[in-house]
Scaffold this motif. Structure first.
Motif, PDB file in Angstrom:
ATOM      1  N   ASP A   1      64.238  61.672  47.044  1.00 30.88           N
ATOM      2  CA  ASP A   1      64.485  62.821  46.639  1.00 30.88           C
ATOM      3  C   ASP A   1      63.931  63.561  45.077  1.00 30.88           C
ATOM      4  OD1 ASP A   1      67.037  62.859  45.469  1.00 30.88           O
ATOM      5  OD2 ASP A   1      67.907  63.988  46.918  1.00 30.88           O
ATOM      6  N   TYR A   2      63.135  65.148  45.547  1.00 26.14           N
ATOM      7  CA  TYR A   2      63.078  65.346  44.156  1.00 26.14           C
ATOM      8  C   TYR A   2      64.278  65.553  42.929  1.00 26.14           C
ATOM      9  CZ  TYR A   2      61.779  68.993  40.753  1.00 26.14           C
ATOM     10  OH  TYR A   2      61.299  69.568  39.044  1.00 26.14           O
TER      11      TYR A   2
ATOM     12  N   ALA B   1      53.200  65.118  29.379  1.00 29.74           N
ATOM     13  CA  ALA B   1      53.214  64.398  30.549  1.00 29.74           C
ATOM     14  C   ALA B   1      53.938  64.356  31.513  1.00 29.74           C
ATOM     15  CB  ALA B   1      54.268  62.387  29.886  1.00 29.74           C
ATOM     16  N   TYR B   2      54.814  65.470  31.641  1.00 34.09           N
ATOM     17  CA  TYR B   2      55.680  65.871  32.688  1.00 34.09           C
ATOM     18  C   TYR B   2      54.579  66.193  33.895  1.00 34.09           C
ATOM     19  CZ  TYR B   2      60.054  65.125  30.858  1.00 34.09           C
ATOM     20  OH  TYR B   2      61.048  64.631  30.472  1.00 34.09           O
ATOM     21  N   ALA B   3      53.383  67.285  33.825  1.00 37.88           N
ATOM     22  CA  ALA B   3      53.222  67.419  33.812  1.00 37.88           C
ATOM     23  C   ALA B   3      51.603  67.004  35.369  1.00 37.88           C
ATOM     24  CB  ALA B   3      51.312  68.288  33.418  1.00 37.88           C
ATOM     25  N   VAL B   4      51.524  65.327  34.471  1.00 36.78           N
ATOM     26  CA  VAL B   4      51.080  63.821  35.345  1.00 36.78           C
ATOM     27  C   VAL B   4      51.774  63.385  36.254  1.00 36.78           C
ATOM     28  CG1 VAL B   4      49.963  61.683  34.276  1.00 36.78           C
ATOM     29  CG2 VAL B   4      49.721  63.936  33.433  1.00 36.78           C
ATOM     30  N   GLU B   5      53.432  62.718  35.443  1.00 34.33           N
ATOM     31  CA  GLU B   5      54.523  62.760  36.163  1.00 34.33           C
ATOM     32  C   GLU B   5      54.551  63.052  37.529  1.00 34.33           C
ATOM     33  OE1 GLU B   5      57.289  60.344  36.694  1.00 34.33           O
ATOM     34  OE2 GLU B   5      56.445  60.245  35.374  1.00 34.33           O
ATOM     35  N   PHE B   6      54.461  65.123  37.595  1.00 33.10           N
ATOM     36  CA  PHE B   6      54.728  65.701  39.079  1.00 33.10           C
ATOM     37  C   PHE B   6      53.142  65.840  39.655  1.00 33.10           C
ATOM     38  CE2 PHE B   6      58.953  66.441  36.659  1.00 33.10           C
ATOM     39  CZ  PHE B   6      59.880  64.952  37.587  1.00 33.10           C
ATOM     40  N   TYR B   7      52.283  65.698  39.140  1.00 32.55           N
ATOM     41  CA  TYR B   7      51.102  65.477  39.516  1.00 32.55           C
ATOM     42  C   TYR B   7      50.970  64.565  41.214  1.00 32.55           C
ATOM     43  CZ  TYR B   7      46.409  65.029  41.100  1.00 32.55           C
ATOM     44  OH  TYR B   7      44.902  65.089  42.050  1.00 32.55           O
ATOM     45  N   PHE B   8      51.409  63.169  40.346  1.00 29.87           N
ATOM     46  CA  PHE B   8      51.704  62.301  41.207  1.00 29.87           C
ATOM     47  C   PHE B   8      52.909  62.258  42.134  1.00 29.87           C
ATOM     48  CE2 PHE B   8      47.918  60.871  38.388  1.00 29.87           C
ATOM     49  CZ  PHE B   8      47.129  60.816  39.004  1.00 29.87           C
ATOM     50  N   ALA B   9      53.619  62.509  42.028  1.00 32.13           N
ATOM     51  CA  ALA B   9      55.161  62.481  41.828  1.00 32.13           C
ATOM     52  C   ALA B   9      55.364  62.303  43.426  1.00 32.13           C
ATOM     53  CB  ALA B   9      55.849  63.717  41.887  1.00 32.13           C
ATOM     54  N   PHE B  10      55.006  62.845  44.008  1.00 36.29           N
ATOM     55  CA  PHE B  10      54.660  61.847  45.926  1.00 36.29           C
ATOM     56  C   PHE B  10      53.420  62.493  46.643  1.00 36.29           C
ATOM     57  CE2 PHE B  10      58.308  64.667  44.472  1.00 36.29           C
ATOM     58  CZ  PHE B  10      59.415  64.022  45.029  1.00 36.29           C
ATOM     59  N   GLY B  11      52.486  61.694  45.806  1.00 35.93           N
ATOM     60  CA  GLY B  11      51.310  61.595  46.377  1.00 35.93           C
ATOM     61  C   GLY B  11      50.924  60.594  46.691  1.00 35.93           C
ATOM     62  N   LYS B  12      49.898  59.932  47.431  1.00 38.70           N
ATOM     63  CA  LYS B  12      50.004  58.351  48.158  1.00 38.70           C
ATOM     64  C   LYS B  12      49.516  57.391  47.414  1.00 38.70           C
ATOM     65  CE  LYS B  12      44.916  58.362  48.700  1.00 38.70           C
ATOM     66  NZ  LYS B  12      43.940  59.080  49.487  1.00 38.70           N
TER      67      LYS B  12
ATOM     68  N   LEU C   1      54.015  54.632  39.560  1.00 36.23           N
ATOM     69  CA  LEU C   1      55.742  54.432  39.734  1.00 36.23           C
ATOM     70  C   LEU C   1      55.598  53.097  39.035  1.00 36.23           C
ATOM     71  CD1 LEU C   1      58.257  55.855  41.566  1.00 36.23           C
ATOM     72  CD2 LEU C   1      57.796  56.345  39.633  1.00 36.23           C
ATOM     73  N   GLU C   2      54.648  52.176  38.906  1.00 33.66           N
ATOM     74  CA  GLU C   2      54.181  50.588  38.616  1.00 33.66           C
ATOM     75  C   GLU C   2      53.488  50.540  37.316  1.00 33.66           C
ATOM     76  OE1 GLU C   2      53.766  47.940  41.046  1.00 33.66           O
ATOM     77  OE2 GLU C   2      54.816  48.088  43.047  1.00 33.66           O
ATOM     78  N   ARG C   3      52.377  51.027  37.129  1.00 29.66           N
ATOM     79  CA  ARG C   3      51.334  50.913  36.251  1.00 29.66           C
ATOM     80  C   ARG C   3      50.986  52.543  35.421  1.00 29.66           C
ATOM     81  NH1 ARG C   3      48.300  47.085  40.101  1.00 29.66           N
ATOM     82  NH2 ARG C   3      49.264  48.582  41.036  1.00 29.66           N
ATOM     83  N   GLY C   4      51.411  53.382  36.487  1.00 34.26           N
ATOM     84  CA  GLY C   4      50.736  54.613  35.774  1.00 34.26           C
ATOM     85  C   GLY C   4      51.190  55.482  34.895  1.00 34.26           C
TER      86      GLY C   4
END
Length: 122
Positions: free
Chosen positions: A2-3, A72-83, A89-92
């Protein structure tokens, strides 16, 4: 996930690395300043301001660097719930941190040099 739990995990990841980020920038920018200021002193230039202003300039640069770090938070939450969330999470995350540190190193070298040039204008 969850968020709320994802947000807490992301916050923990990035804020523990903020210390590393600040140490890297200090380790790079201070020698850059000392090298450039030492060259100016060696050829007899007079400083425009004293050490207090040098410290103020470095503190302002540190604030700016930490504002940039929060991107970095903008990048983090851009990918947060994407495909591609699991790959991120592993490498990005590590890759984003690495790229940010490389960019920060170049900017810290330039920043230390510019502070020295402000103190000892040509």
């Amino acid at each position: 996930m969850d968020y709320q739990s994802y947000r807490n995990t992301a916050f923990k990841y990035w804020e523990t690395r903020r210390i590393i980020w600040n140490v890297i920038l200090c380790v790079v920018s201070i020698p850059s300043y000392l090298f450039c200021a030492g060259l100016a002193v060696g050829i007899g230039d007079r400083p425009e301001f004293d050490l207090t202003w040098v410290i103020i300039h470095f503190m302002a640069a540190a604030v700016g660097a930490n504002v940039c770090y929060t991107l970095a938070y903008a990048v983090e939450f851009y990918f947060a719930f994407g495909k591609h969330h699991e790959d991120y999470l592993e490498r990005g995350r590590s890759f984003v941190f690495f790229l940010g540190c490389v960019a920060g190193i170049f900017l810290a070298i330039a920043g230390g040099r510019e502070i020295a040039l402000l103190q000892y204008p040509v």
